[in-house]
Design a protein around this motif. Structure first.
Motif, mmCIF file in Angstrom:
data_model
loop_
_atom_site.group_PDB
_atom_site.id
_atom_site.type_symbol
_atom_site.label_atom_id
_atom_site.label_comp_id
_atom_site.label_asym_id
_atom_site.label_seq_id
_atom_site.Cartn_x
_atom_site.Cartn_y
_atom_site.Cartn_z
ATOM 1 N N ARG A 150 0.831 -1.208 0.000
ATOM 2 C CA ARG A 150 0.000 0.000 0.000
ATOM 3 C C ARG A 150 0.862 1.254 0.000
ATOM 4 O O ARG A 150 0.472 2.293 -0.540
ATOM 5 N N LYS A 151 2.036 1.184 0.590
ATOM 6 C CA LYS A 151 2.913 2.350 0.685
ATOM 7 C C LYS A 151 3.765 2.541 -0.570
ATOM 8 O O LYS A 151 3.916 3.661 -1.073
ATOM 9 N N PHE A 152 4.332 1.439 -1.102
ATOM 10 C CA PHE A 152 5.311 1.563 -2.183
ATOM 11 C C PHE A 152 4.964 0.768 -3.437
ATOM 12 O O PHE A 152 5.730 0.763 -4.391
ATOM 13 N N GLY A 153 3.827 0.081 -3.465
ATOM 14 C CA GLY A 153 3.427 -0.641 -4.655
ATOM 15 C C GLY A 153 3.910 -2.081 -4.666
ATOM 16 O O GLY A 153 4.390 -2.627 -3.673
ATOM 17 N N LEU A 154 3.790 -2.705 -5.830
ATOM 18 C CA LEU A 154 4.232 -4.076 -6.029
ATOM 19 C C LEU A 154 5.759 -4.129 -6.151
ATOM 20 O O LEU A 154 6.410 -3.107 -6.389
ATOM 21 N N THR A 155 6.304 -5.335 -6.041
ATOM 22 C CA THR A 155 7.744 -5.496 -6.237
ATOM 23 C C THR A 155 8.153 -5.008 -7.619
ATOM 24 O O THR A 155 9.161 -4.306 -7.775
ATOM 25 N N VAL A 156 7.358 -5.333 -8.643
ATOM 26 C CA VAL A 156 7.727 -4.923 -10.006
ATOM 27 C C VAL A 156 7.627 -3.416 -10.213
ATOM 28 O O VAL A 156 8.204 -2.888 -11.164
ATOM 29 N N ASP A 157 6.927 -2.715 -9.321
ATOM 30 C CA ASP A 157 6.853 -1.261 -9.442
ATOM 31 C C ASP A 157 8.159 -0.599 -9.023
ATOM 32 O O ASP A 157 8.358 0.594 -9.263
ATOM 33 N N SER A 158 9.040 -1.376 -8.377
ATOM 34 C CA SER A 158 10.369 -0.881 -8.021
ATOM 35 C C SER A 158 11.452 -1.411 -8.949
ATOM 36 O O SER A 158 12.627 -1.104 -8.765
ATOM 37 N N LEU A 159 11.070 -2.216 -9.931
ATOM 38 C CA LEU A 159 12.048 -2.773 -10.875
ATOM 39 C C LEU A 159 12.370 -1.747 -11.957
ATOM 40 O O LEU A 159 11.474 -1.231 -12.617
ATOM 41 N N VAL A 160 13.659 -1.462 -12.142
ATOM 42 C CA VAL A 160 14.067 -0.481 -13.160
ATOM 43 C C VAL A 160 14.892 -1.118 -14.280
ATOM 44 O O VAL A 160 15.186 -0.459 -15.282
ATOM 45 N N GLY A 161 15.248 -2.381 -14.124
ATOM 46 C CA GLY A 161 15.993 -3.039 -15.196
ATOM 47 C C GLY A 161 16.236 -4.488 -14.857
ATOM 48 O O GLY A 161 16.157 -4.907 -13.696
ATOM 49 N N ALA A 162 16.536 -5.286 -15.886
ATOM 50 C CA ALA A 162 16.809 -6.708 -15.689
ATOM 51 C C ALA A 162 17.720 -7.204 -16.797
ATOM 52 O O ALA A 162 17.555 -6.825 -17.962
ATOM 53 N N ASP A 163 18.673 -8.059 -16.427
ATOM 54 C CA ASP A 163 19.519 -8.745 -17.405
ATOM 55 C C ASP A 163 18.882 -10.098 -17.697
ATOM 56 O O ASP A 163 18.568 -10.865 -16.778
ATOM 57 N N VAL A 164 18.703 -10.401 -18.977
ATOM 58 C CA VAL A 164 17.918 -11.568 -19.367
ATOM 59 C C VAL A 164 18.656 -12.386 -20.429
ATOM 60 O O VAL A 164 19.171 -11.824 -21.406
ATOM 61 N N VAL A 165 18.702 -13.693 -20.219
ATOM 62 C CA VAL A 165 19.177 -14.614 -21.256
ATOM 63 C C VAL A 165 17.953 -15.119 -22.012
ATOM 64 O O VAL A 165 17.034 -15.694 -21.425
ATOM 65 N N LEU A 166 17.930 -14.881 -23.315
ATOM 66 C CA LEU A 166 16.777 -15.218 -24.144
ATOM 67 C C LEU A 166 16.873 -16.646 -24.684
ATOM 68 O O LEU A 166 17.881 -17.322 -24.515
ATOM 69 N N ALA A 167 15.814 -17.074 -25.349
ATOM 70 C CA ALA A 167 15.732 -18.443 -25.858
ATOM 71 C C ALA A 167 16.800 -18.741 -26.910
ATOM 72 O O ALA A 167 17.198 -19.907 -27.074
ATOM 73 N N ASP A 168 17.294 -17.731 -27.615
ATOM 74 C CA ASP A 168 18.349 -17.965 -28.607
ATOM 75 C C ASP A 168 19.741 -17.924 -27.981
ATOM 76 O O ASP A 168 20.745 -17.977 -28.697
ATOM 77 N N GLY A 169 19.795 -17.814 -26.643
ATOM 78 C CA GLY A 169 21.070 -17.797 -25.939
ATOM 79 C C GLY A 169 21.715 -16.433 -25.839
ATOM 80 O O GLY A 169 22.781 -16.300 -25.233
ATOM 81 N N SER A 170 21.091 -15.419 -26.407
ATOM 82 C CA SER A 170 21.663 -14.076 -26.330
ATOM 83 C C SER A 170 21.354 -13.432 -24.982
ATOM 84 O O SER A 170 20.450 -13.857 -24.253
#
Length: 461
Positions: A150-170
């Motif tokens: 209620r004070k600061f929102g959902l966890t994802v509302d504080s997410l500003v970036g993510a490093d991701v390995v995709l299905a093609d391995g990139s």
């Protein structure tokens, strides 16, 4: 997987590859929910992002099934699958806090308690779940709610970036400026789009909070819920309180004379002025005098770990979830019926508030599709004894089926159980489903990442 393929995988990867004949295999396949018994072909403990890239390439190129484990708290056991390879992010467990920027970079295998510990000395934290052994990755990708929602929102509302390995391995970084479509989908779309090897969170000011627990006999659940449904939505956003049906555990701070009693109550968190704790967390008199009331200041990490010993790894779990925009009289009747008949001492039902700051985020700004919900509910059948597994599952399903007509239709994706079907996934994402399917087609057109509450790739037009 034959032995030759297993050995080839060991050669290709830096981290240990654990197969069915290895001594560590039983432990590697064990997750938080002891009701899940599956035998993957291998568990790959990736040492870093490069190892994840190599693992994804190997699994894809050899036509193997893939699952991903962060903290291992998946109630549905999605992180381990029969005859699949689990990419285990446990070694990628680290937190780096930048107190000046008030951000934290968090490895994909990190637990909530790790973040709480690292950020607390700086008077910072993130809104997250209520058990510190929960993995950050699974919680955040599903949306994430808890004491600070209620004070600061959902966890994802504080997410500003993510490093991701995709299905093609990139390897890509997703943020508001890089791969914004992927960044949108990661914030609530679950593990459908790749392996997140690290998260970047905006931290929030939180250090010592007011903590309260108020309990009434379960037969007063109607009066308590009638009061709670009116009080909580209009309460100051510094005050969070989730409603629970429970059996009182034999442990402090509860007095012995109520141990083992079925009760209803509210667990409070106050993030406002600590000088006002006594007033903010005074025993409510609306539903009648409580049987038990406790309130005290507490470091935020202590609140976050308060339920850890009560809910350790190794219990039998079965859960179902639902969103609510109101608590109807009929729903209260259902809660009273099943609250008076909790099947085991640990079985419970919680209603988590998801309004306040969470409701001010635009409906289409993230994949989370229920910004108009007031509560996210979970029905959880829990017990240490495997012989009670069927009983707690049946109680959960029966409870959910009677309550579902009084819900909004969908559920927090992390509270969805096994075998609920594709219609439930669609109901959870509402009109965001087609957009998610389009993002899926872009980043995972062959649905490599399908061991989840799956969003299938949209068909090419």
């Amino acid at each position: 997987m034959d032995g030759t393929t297993l050995e080839a995988m060991r050669t290709a990867l830096r981290g240990p590859v654990i197969g069915p004949r290895d001594r560590d295999y039983p432990e590697a396949c064990t997750i938080y929910n002891a009701m899940i018994h599956r035998r993957p072909d291998a568990v790959v403990r990736c040492s870093d992002a490069a190892d994840v890239m190599a693992a994804v390439d190997f699994i894809r190129d050899h036509g193997l099934e893939l699952a991903v484990r962060g903290g291992g708290h998946s109630g549905a056991g999605l992180c381990v699958q029969d005859d699949a390879v689990t990419i285990d992010l446990t070694p990628i467990r680290w937190v780096r806090v930048d107190p000046k920027a008030k951000t934290a970079r968090v490895g994909g295998g990190t637990l909530l308690g790790d973040v709480d510990h690292a950020a607390h000395p700086f008077g910072l934290g993130i809104p997250s779940g209520i058990v510190s052994t929960t993995g950050v990755g699974g919680l955040a990708l599903g949306g994430g709610h808890g004491h600070l929602t209620r004070k600061f929102g959902l966890t994802v509302d504080s997410l500003v970036g993510a490093d991701v390995v995709l299905a093609d391995g990139s390897f890509v970084t997703a943020s508001a400026s890089e791969h914004p479509d992927l960044f949108w989908a990661l914030r609530g779309g679950g593990g459908n789009f790749g392996v997140v090897t690290s998260f970047n969170f905006q931290l929030r000011p939180v250090h010592t909070v007011g903590v309260g627990v108020t309990l009434w006999p379960v037969d007063q659940a109607r009066q308590v819920l009638e009061w709670y449904r009116e009080f909580l939505p209009g309460a100051p956003e510094d005050l969070n309180g989730f409603f629970a049906l429970l059996t009182v555990p034999p442990a402090p701070p509860f007095p012995e004379d109520i141990h083992g009693h079925k009760m209803c109550g509210v667990v409070w968190c106050w993030t406002g002025d600590l000088a006002a704790v006594e007033t903010a967390l005074a025993p409510p008199d609306g539903p009648g005098a409580p049987t038990f009331h406790f309130a005290a200041p507490m470091p935020y990490p202590a609140l976050q770990s308060m339920f850890d010993e009560l809910m350790p790894a190794g219990l039998q779990w079965y859960w179902r979830g639902a969103f609510f925009d109101r608590i109807t009289d009929e729903a209260i009747g259902v809660h009273l019926k099943y609250g008076e008949n909790l099947p085991t001492d640990l079985s419970t039902m919680h209603l988590y508030p998801v309004n306040g700051a969470a409701a001010r985020i635009g409906k289409d700004d993230t994949a989370w599709a229920y910004r108009d919900a007031l509560w996210s509910g979970v029905i959880a059948g829990i017990d240490p004894d495997p012989d009670n597994a069927e009983a707690i599952k049946q109680w959960s399903v029966d409870y959910w089926e009677e309550l579902h007509p009084h819900s909004m239709g969908g559920a927090y994706v992390n509270f969805m159980g096994t075998g609920e079907g594709q219609d439930r996934v669609r109901a959870t994402y509402r009109d965001h489903y087609d957009r998610l399917a389009g993002v899926k087609r872009t980043y995972d057109p062959d649905n490599l990442f399908h061991a989840n509450q799956n969003v299938a790739p949209a068909e090419a037009s």
